[in-house]
Design a protein around this motif. Structure first.
Motif, PDB file in Angstrom:
ATOM      1  N   ASP A  57       0.838  -1.198   0.000  1.00 38.82           N
ATOM      2  CA  ASP A  57       0.000   0.000   0.000  1.00 38.82           C
ATOM      3  C   ASP A  57       0.870   1.243   0.000  1.00 38.82           C
ATOM      4  N   VAL A 128       4.620  -1.004   7.937  1.00 35.33           N
ATOM      5  CA  VAL A 128       5.609  -0.157   7.262  1.00 35.33           C
ATOM      6  C   VAL A 128       5.518   1.244   7.842  1.00 35.33           C
ATOM      7  N   THR A 129       6.594   1.990   7.691  1.00 38.24           N
ATOM      8  CA  THR A 129       6.508   3.372   8.164  1.00 38.24           C
ATOM      9  C   THR A 129       6.550   4.357   7.007  1.00 38.24           C
ATOM     10  N   GLY A 130       6.472   3.815   5.785  1.00 41.12           N
ATOM     11  CA  GLY A 130       6.191   4.711   4.680  1.00 41.12           C
ATOM     12  C   GLY A 130       7.273   4.876   3.650  1.00 41.12           C
ATOM     13  N   ALA A 131       6.940   4.468   2.410  1.00 38.01           N
ATOM     14  CA  ALA A 131       7.862   4.627   1.298  1.00 38.01           C
ATOM     15  C   ALA A 131       7.713   5.996   0.653  1.00 38.01           C
ATOM     16  N   ARG A 150       9.291   8.037  13.363  1.00 36.68           N
ATOM     17  CA  ARG A 150       8.387   7.057  12.755  1.00 36.68           C
ATOM     18  C   ARG A 150       8.446   5.722  13.493  1.00 36.68           C
ATOM     19  N   TYR A 151       9.671   5.302  13.874  1.00 36.25           N
ATOM     20  CA  TYR A 151       9.778   4.008  14.548  1.00 36.25           C
ATOM     21  C   TYR A 151       9.367   4.080  16.018  1.00 36.25           C
ATOM     22  N   ALA A 207       8.491  -4.412   7.188  1.00 34.27           N
ATOM     23  CA  ALA A 207       9.284  -4.145   5.979  1.00 34.27           C
ATOM     24  C   ALA A 207       9.931  -2.781   6.105  1.00 34.27           C
ATOM     25  N   THR A 209      14.204  -0.671   5.898  1.00 35.54           N
ATOM     26  CA  THR A 209      15.617  -0.812   5.547  1.00 35.54           C
ATOM     27  C   THR A 209      16.551  -0.346   6.662  1.00 35.54           C
ATOM     28  N   SER A 210      16.092   0.586   7.487  1.00 37.76           N
ATOM     29  CA  SER A 210      16.985   1.200   8.473  1.00 37.76           C
ATOM     30  C   SER A 210      17.334   0.232   9.598  1.00 37.76           C
ATOM     31  N   SER A 213      14.379  -0.380  11.670  1.00 33.94           N
ATOM     32  CA  SER A 213      13.460  -1.349  11.086  1.00 33.94           C
ATOM     33  C   SER A 213      13.929  -2.775  11.352  1.00 33.94           C
TER      34      SER A 213
END
Ligand SMILES: Cc1cc2nc3c(=O)[nH]c(=O)nc-3n(C[C@H](O)[C@H](O)[C@H](O)COP(=O)(O)O)c2cc1C
Length: 449
Positions: A57, A128-131, A150-151, A207, A209-210, A213
């Motif tokens: 999403d 997720v925290t947003g792409a 965000r996290y 999901a 990358t950091s 995360s």
């Protein structure tokens, strides 16, 4: 410790994850809104006994994706879609992406609990925290929050959501209690107005990358949905890192690491290579630009564009003014950069063409290989694709895969009908579902209240 098992899911991506998937003769232009197609694709995944169907999403639209990922410009909201998938299937899990940055825990808890009830225990949340930084501008914010915020917010959300599930009533209305949460970001009394989910806690994917995360995934998630890595060594490093972090939280064997995988498969190697070539020939190249200007590629993440100037820049070989079908002379490719050499090896792996070989690498190959891929791509016959899956599983690079279909529906059925039987014959993948819930498929115990 439970026996390690291979897990496979299907990413539903309406017009295909290949940037020319939408132009494949098999593509359905309005697939993102064709609920019968979405249900049929989900049923073919279920016939192959896959663990789950996955719905990503975004909370922003990007019209620039018209010629690479049109179904990412607009599509159905995932909870509504998941309900329709659940109604058309009986066993397969349904994973819904929801971004806590733009939701309250009470709302997330009730949506997921509802989906778990109506699917009879098959729901999962991809946290997720947003792409899309642009999402902020759709939700009354001036800017996308930084990673820490965000996290922090996501972690508190997840804790509150699980407490709400634990304190939720039984379906007959009894047994609920307040949680009286007073946290840094939220104040939530409870109890939840939806009964405790059949799975106790809805399965959680994460999901990102950091570092944050990775930590959230290792400590709190059941499945880490992993992005691409440039090399196999890096993939193994990532896997080992999540395992080590999970072990520090006493849950070494409770987190499955599933990267994305785009299989381009056909009955023979030659046909698979031809299919890959066909898709690449259908790519719409991005407009040319001045060399040096790095812009968004394929809409997901940052990268180089797919065009002649970008390819020239990445490989250090001027591809402009050549016919894309022409072979690049070996002498020209001898001087490419380290990154260029890595990409040449990738081109050979995918196309079977080699520098100066009988089937030589072409200028087109350089152009098509320029932007970053959404996931690892494998091209081959069913045995070759199964070999790759087996190698990654056995070498400790993945516990399974989220399968990205290059085009829809053909690439879904090619995987479920050609590759899954090979994995089953090798004893690597289940032939029947062991139970009815997604926790059963993933080998996860029901959490106590
Ligand atoms: C495999 C994978 C899938 C993702 N899927 C989504 C998605 O469906 N929607 C979304 O908003 N973000 C998605 N993201 C982006 C993450 O939410 C995350 O914000 C992004 O990767 C940046 O990483 P970080 O938040 O850890 O810094 C995905 C990331 C990865 C690695």
């Amino acid at each position: 410790m439970r026996t390690r098992e291979l897990h496979l899911g299907l990413m539903f991506w309406a017009t295909g994850t290949h940037a020319a998937g939408w132009r494949h003769p098999d593509a359905v232009a309005d697939a993102a809104y064709d609920i019968e197609l979405i249900q049929e694709v989900s049923r073919s995944a279920e016939r192959a006994k896959l663990d789950f169907v996955f719905l990503g999403d975004r909370l922003a639209s990007d019209p620039a994706l018209q010629h690479s990922n049109p179904a990412q410009i607009s599509r159905l909201e995932p909870f509504a879609t998941a309900a329709a998938i659940a109604a058309a299937t009986t066993h397969i899990g349904v994973v819904v992406t929801a971004n806590p940055t733009y939701s309250d825990p009470y709302g997330i808890a009730r949506l997921l609990a509802s989906l778990d009830h109506l699917s009879e225990g098959r729901a999962a949340w991809n946290l997720v925290t947003g792409a899309d930084p642009a999402a902020a501008l759709n939700f009354g914010r001036d800017a996308h929050w930084d990673t820490e915020r965000r996290y922090d917010w996501a972690e508190e959300t997840l804790a509150v959501v699980r407490r709400l599930w634990d304190a939720a009533p039984d379906p007959d209305g009894t047994g609920s209690r307040r949680i009286d949460h007073r946290g840094r970001y939220f104040s939530v009394d409870g109890p939840l107005d939806v009964a405790r989910p059949p799975q106790g806690h809805v399965v959680v994917f994460s999901a990102g990358t950091s570092d944050r995360s990775r930590e959230l995934g290792a400590r709190d998630a059941d499945v880490v949905f992993a992005g691409p890595q440039p090399t196999f060594a890096k993939r193994k490093e990532y896997y080992a890192d999540i395992r080590a972090r999970a072990a520090r939280h006493g849950r070494a064997d409770r987190v499955a690491v599933l990267p994305g995988l785009t299989p381009i498969v056909a009955p023979t190697t030659e046909e698979a290579v031809a299919l890959h070539d066909l898709l690449n020939a259908l790519l719409v190249l991005d407009p040319e630009r001045e060399v040096g200007d790095i812009v968004r590629a394929g809409g997901i993440g940052e990268g180089h564009r797919r065009n002649l100037t970008s390819a020239s820049e990445v490989f250090g070989v001027d591809v402009r003014g050549h016919d894309l079908a022409d072979a690049v002379p070996a002498a020209v490719l001898a001087g490419v950069s380290e990154e260029g050499a890595r990409r040449l090896a990738e081109i050979t792996r995918l196309t079977r063409r080699t520098v100066g070989g009988p089937a030589p690498i072409t200028y087109g190959d350089l152009v098509h290989a320029t932007p970053a891929q959404l996931s690892h791509v494998v091209v081959g016959n069913p045995e070759e694709v199964a070999d790759m899956i087996q190698e990654w599983f056995e070498e400790g690079a993945a516990d399974g895969f989220n399968i990205y279909p290059a085009y829809v529906p053909g690439a879904v059925t090619a995987f479920t009908e050609l590759v899954v039987p090979v994995l089953q014959r090798r004893g690597l993948f289940r032939k029947e579902y062991r139970g009815r819930t997604l926790r059963d498929h993933l080998g996860l115990a029901l959490p106590p209240r």
